[in-house]
Write a protein that holds these residues in place. Structure first.
Motif, short mmCIF file in Angstrom:
data_model
loop_
_atom_site.label_atom_id
_atom_site.label_comp_id
_atom_site.label_asym_id
_atom_site.label_seq_id
_atom_site.Cartn_x
_atom_site.Cartn_y
_atom_site.Cartn_z
N LEU A 9 0.83 -1.20 0.00
CA LEU A 9 0.00 0.00 0.00
C LEU A 9 0.87 1.26 0.00
CD1 LEU A 9 -2.90 -0.85 2.50
CD2 LEU A 9 -2.80 -1.18 0.02
N GLY A 13 -0.81 4.28 0.78
CA GLY A 13 -1.53 5.21 1.64
C GLY A 13 -2.31 6.26 0.88
N LYS A 38 -1.76 4.76 5.88
CA LYS A 38 -1.36 3.39 5.55
C LYS A 38 -1.54 2.43 6.72
CE LYS A 38 2.47 0.52 3.96
NZ LYS A 38 3.84 0.46 3.42
#
Length: 627
Positions: free
Chosen positions: A422, A424, A597
């Motif tokens: 990820l 974020g 995140k």
């Protein structure tokens, strides 16, 4: 206090939609532009976000919404970094301070966010294809809606953009492509001549004369084609018209992209022009904010307090990109066969030092991921060792080349895959959620997941020395502060036992190791840093099944097809799944929104407590019980 309230501005206070914008007289738009510029600076000083590109496209955005009947008319943006002004004009000014935050506005156009966002985007070079599709849908349904694609000179380097231009010209579609060129490729004196010529070419008198001339000359054998060639050649003396007109686009430009009146005049003329057309405009990234004009790369994305505080705070630990940047310079100094390749991500991948020290072995191939991989394949064929520095989300675009051009031929290419997992605030379009899944199934590919900076550095060396395709994936952001040692023992397909415990075995893939260890302390579990996704440490897996009742795999990649799936497949094929319970923790089978995140990871069980809850549920203890 920063003026982040729209009501603090005389003109902006009354702009709730493009309909309000169109009520203003043209001579007021330059004043509105200055208000928006100030509002953008003040707001992003609080929130952070993409900055220089939005400033550069400010006047263009005003002109487009002023001339076109959005959202009935389709406005398709490329990449989307430059759409903050678009969001301000389309009813989202009061929410701009929430941009890229959890529950706030997306940093990119998003169809579910607003009817004015005609097409969701995060990657480049998609706008012309999408606009052409919308244009043809309108034609089939009998709609009179107009379609505009806004694409930058950088995004135009993507092969997909040229495919779309070729198709659009061939079908004589009614699409306007605005080429937002923020590179000064024309000198001042030639630019003045060009500006004068463009006013003539985009004026209503010229166009009327041009269209009337067409009708007359078409009746004279050969005369029309001669006149058309002469016109193109005359324009080509001053502007790059030949390429576009060869594709049957009517070309106008380049014009000053910060002259609102000129932009509006050109757009009004082109709006009713039959067939595909290109308006070439020249803009300056960061326009109106001197520091951003001087260094648009630095101000591409800004952090909060960029305007009100002048000190730059540096993180204590280097990022994984920094580790890669250090490694490639070190390895290039040792091996003259190393070649570094990036698809327009020099700064993001931290190839700055390499590009300067080893300029003859550095290649920025522009926004052309497919070309980057096959270019690397060609280098490998001739005995060089290419290193392709690429973001996980962009590697997806070169998937066919990874298989067809590199893997099938078992060529010696190293992929340094940045932004894995990820990211974020940038959301689903930029998340590196799938690389383990789509790379794991490809033969002849070694895949490594370092758990810290030291492993990252030495896995890059291991992958580089491996004869054949190899991939090292690492996340965005800072590491743990691990020291880079002179040596680190790494064996092909061998995992590293980090902690010995009982009952539970946590198999970690990548930089989630710290939370695996924290959970293991509370569970008294074993933790294994698997290091390799392909090949897996099958000997260790077989041993773990014999010693532990529960196995938890942990990765920052989609569960579907990911590293944990690889563990499941091995155990299933060895008839070992009946002897052990296995649970996979990873990214879910849906696209997560942008936001913090750590919060996003926690929501899907990628946290210390998430691991503990999974373990307790496996052993049939109440989920609510905490250890």
């Amino acid at each position: 206090m920063p003026k982040t309230n729209r009501q603090d501005y005389t003109l902006l206070a009354n702009i709730n939609s493009p309909c309000d914008l169109r009520k203003l007289p043209v001579d007021k738009l330059s004043y509105l532009a200055e208000e928006i510029r100030t509002f953008l600076v003040e707001t992003l000083d609080v929130s952070g976000g993409h900055f220089a590109s939005s400033l550069g496209a400010l006047e263009l955005t005003l002109a487009l919404h002023y001339v076109y009947d959005t959202p009935k008319d389709h406005l398709v943006w490329d990449v989307g970094h430059q759409t903050y002004v678009h969001k301000i004009l389309t009813g989202r000014a009061d929410s701009l301070v929430t941009i890229k935050k959890t529950g706030g506005l997306s940093g990119f156009p998003k169809r579910s966010e607003s009817p004015y966002d005609a097409f969701g985007v995060g990657h480049s070079s998609t706008s012309i294809s999408a606009a052409l599709g919308m244009n043809q849908a309108d034609k089939l349904s009998g709609s009179s809606a107009k379609t505009v694609a806004v694409i930058g000179d950088g995004a135009l380097t993507g092969g997909m953009a040229f495919e779309a231009l070729n198709h659009a010209g061939g079908m004589h579609s009614d699409v306007l492509v605005v080429l937002n060129d923020n590179e000064m490729s024309i000198s001042e004196n030639v630019g003045a001549l060009t500006s004068h010529l463009t006013k003539l070419l985009s004026g209503s008198m010229y166009n009327s004369f041009r269209e009337t001339g067409k009708k007359i000359l078409k009746k004279v054998p050969g005369a029309f084609e001669i006149a058309k060639r002469l016109e193109t050649q005359a324009k080509g003396m001053f502007v790059p018209a030949n390429l576009f007109e060869a594709l049957d686009f009517y070309y106008v430009g380049p014009i000053n992209g910060h002259d609102i009146t000129g932009l509006i005049e050109a757009l009004k003329t082109l709006k009713d022009h039959d067939g595909p057309k290109i308006l070439h405009i020249l803009t300056k990234k960061g326009k109106g904010y001197q520091k951003a004009e001087d260094d648009p790369i630095k101000f591409h994305h800004v952090s909060p307090k960029f305007n009100s505080e002048h000190t730059i705070k540096k993180t204590a630990n280097p990022t994984y990109s920094n580790i890669f940047g250090r490694w490639i310079c070190d390895m290039a100094a040792k091996d003259k066969k190393l070649v570094g390749i990036t698809p327009a991500m020099r700064e993001g991948s931290d190839l700055i030092a390499f590009s300067k020290r080893f300029a003859d072995r550095y290649y920025d191939v522009a926004i052309a991921e497919q070309h980057a991989v096959t270019f690397a394949a060609g280098l490998a064929c001739e005995g060089y060792k290419p290193v392709v520095a690429i973001y996980s989300t962009f590697l997806q675009r070169a998937y066919d080349q990874v298989i067809h051009d590199v893997s099938i031929q078992n060529l010696d290419v190293l992929y340094a895959v940045d932004r894995a997992g990820l990211v974020g605030a940038d959301g689903a379009t930029h998340a590196g959620s799938f690389d383990l899944s789509f790379m794991r199934c490809i033969p002849n590919t070694v895949i490594m997941t370092p758990s810290d900076e030291n492993e990252c550095y030495h896995m890059l060396s291991f992958g580089y020395q491996h004869k054949g395709p190899a991939l090292v994936r690492y996340p965005r952001g800072s590491g743990t502060g691990a020291e880079i040692t002179e040596h680190l023992s790494i064996e092909m397909g061998k995992a590293n036992m980090v902690r010995k415990g009982k009952k539970y075995a946590i198999l970690n893939f990548g930089t989630l190791l710290p939370i695996a260890l924290q959970a293991a302390e509370k569970l008294n579990a074993t933790v294994v840093d698997m290091r390799f996704v392909k090949p897996l440490d099958k000997v260790l897996l077989t041993k773990i099944v014999q010693e532990y009742a529960f196995i938890i795999t942990l990765e920052e990649n989609a569960i579907a097809g990911g590293a944990g799936s690889g563990v499941n497949e091995y155990l299933l094929n060895q008839d070992l799944l009946t002897q052990v319970k296995v649970r996979n923790i990873g990214l879910p089978n849906y696209y997560q929104e942008h936001g913090d995140k750590e919060l996003l990871l926690s929501e899907v069980g990628i946290s210390v407590q998430g691991i503990i809850d999974t373990a307790l549920k496996m052993s049939e203890k109440p989920v609510k019980e905490k250890i």
